[in-house]
Design an enzyme around this catalytic site. Structure first.
Site, PDB file in Angstrom:
ATOM      1  N   GLN A   1      -5.451  -2.277   9.866  1.00 40.48           N
ATOM      2  CA  GLN A   1      -5.207  -3.501   9.321  1.00 40.48           C
ATOM      3  C   GLN A   1      -5.812  -4.702  10.193  1.00 40.48           C
ATOM      4  OE1 GLN A   1      -3.914  -3.958   6.087  1.00 40.48           O
ATOM      5  NE2 GLN A   1      -4.316  -6.039   6.434  1.00 40.48           N
TER       6      GLN A   1
ATOM      7  N   ASP B   1     -11.592   1.643   3.665  1.00 38.77           N
ATOM      8  CA  ASP B   1     -11.871   0.189   3.720  1.00 38.77           C
ATOM      9  C   ASP B   1     -13.465  -0.049   3.539  1.00 38.77           C
ATOM     10  OD1 ASP B   1     -10.009  -1.472   3.371  1.00 38.77           O
ATOM     11  OD2 ASP B   1      -9.556  -1.658   5.519  1.00 38.77           O
TER      12      ASP B   1
ATOM     13  N   LYS C   1       0.641  -1.291  -0.044  1.00 42.61           N
ATOM     14  CA  LYS C   1       0.029  -0.052   0.020  1.00 42.61           C
ATOM     15  C   LYS C   1       0.891   1.203  -0.033  1.00 42.61           C
ATOM     16  CE  LYS C   1      -3.904  -2.209   2.319  1.00 42.61           C
ATOM     17  NZ  LYS C   1      -4.258  -2.597   3.656  1.00 42.61           N
TER      18      LYS C   1
END
Length: 292
Positions: A97, A120, A53
């Site tokens: 995460q 997300d 990322k």
């Protein structure tokens, strides 16, 4: 019959080029899209994903921030970090995460995020907006699958889509997205899962089969209708003595055999995987545009 490939690398490359143009416009207005990733602990797979990322942010000319916290970080300290990111004007989108260490309540942490920065798409506010067809951010992996179908000229409208797997990350949002009215949707959707009786009876009916069940080569040739479009979301590492690493990545679909029967199919690796990071970047750019 040997199917054509839906190449996620090529499709994501095309989308990245579109994003570069949007980022250039933002920068001309004094805004650099910023993405932060919070990693708690030292899970190897998560570390690799986080590095990917960061690298992609750099390539696109975006601001990237990686926050690495020790495994024993308290829930209250993580919530303080979430609050800091909510208020940080340089950060337009951020994600925590997953998975988090067991002593931290994932739902509590996700709920603490500003939905306008939840790139997300996991915050309940964003899940609800998606469900009623007014999405703020779509979850990256299902959105990536939808883009693959659109950009491969696969007409979903009126087709029977069977989704194998019911996770909150892929299966459920994928079903909700394809049920909506509009481009890339209007499908008839069936969701099957590990507790479905005679699962193969449903998969054999699919015009479009989307598999995200987390079991290596679970879908075999006899479970697929001839001419179906097959999207393999799975990523599984299996032993392979012939490989230099001693292992290799395979999907949830028995690719070599199913390919003989499908009209289009995604490979693993190189299929859905590249699209996930691509759509995450797209969500971050959208968040930056919303901040103007």
């Amino acid at each position: 019959m040997q199917s054509g490939l839906i190449n996620g690398v090529d499709i994501s490359s095309s989308i990245f080029n579109e994003l570069k143009e949007r980022i250039a416009v933002l920068k001309s207005k004094g805004v650099t899209p910023g993405l932060a990733v919070v990693l708690v602990g030292e899970d190897p797979a998560s570390q690799v994903y986080v590095r990917m990322k960061g690298k992609k942010c750099e390539e696109l000319g975006m601001h990237s921030l990686t926050i690495t916290l020790p495994e024993d970080t308290s829930e209250s300290d993580l919530l303080k970090k979430v609050d800091e990111l909510n208020k940080d004007g340089r950060i337009h989108g951020f994600l925590i995460q997953l998975p988090l260490p067991k002593h931290i309540n994932e739902d509590k942490v996700l709920n603490a995020m500003d939905p306008r920065k939840d790139v997300d798409g996991f915050h309940p506010f964003n899940v609800g907006k998606m469900l009623i067809g007014e999405p703020l951010f779509l979850p990256a992996t299902p959105a990536g699958v939808q883009q693959m179908l659109l950009r491969s000229n696969v007409d979903v409208a009126g087709k029977h889509v069977v989704i194998v797997g019911r996770s909150n990350i892929v299966g459920k949002p994928m079903a909700a997205m394809l049920l909506q009215k509009g481009k890339g949707a209007d499908a008839t959707v069936t969701v099957v899962h590990s507790r479905t009786n005679n699962l193969e009876e449903y998969t054999r009916q699919a015009d479009i089969l989307i598999v995200a069940i987390g079991k290596a080569k679970f879908i075999t040739k006899d479970m697929v209708k001839k001419g179906a479009v097959v999207i393999d979301v799975g990523t599984n590492r299996v032993d392979d003595p012939t490989s230099e690493k001693g292992s290799r990545l395979v999907g949830d679909v028995d690719f070599d055999n199913v390919r003989e029967k499908a009209s289009l199919i995604t490979p693993v690796p190189g299929g859905v995987g590249p699209m996930t990071i691509c759509l995450l970047m797209a969500n971050t750019v959208k968040a930056a545009e919303m901040s103007l």
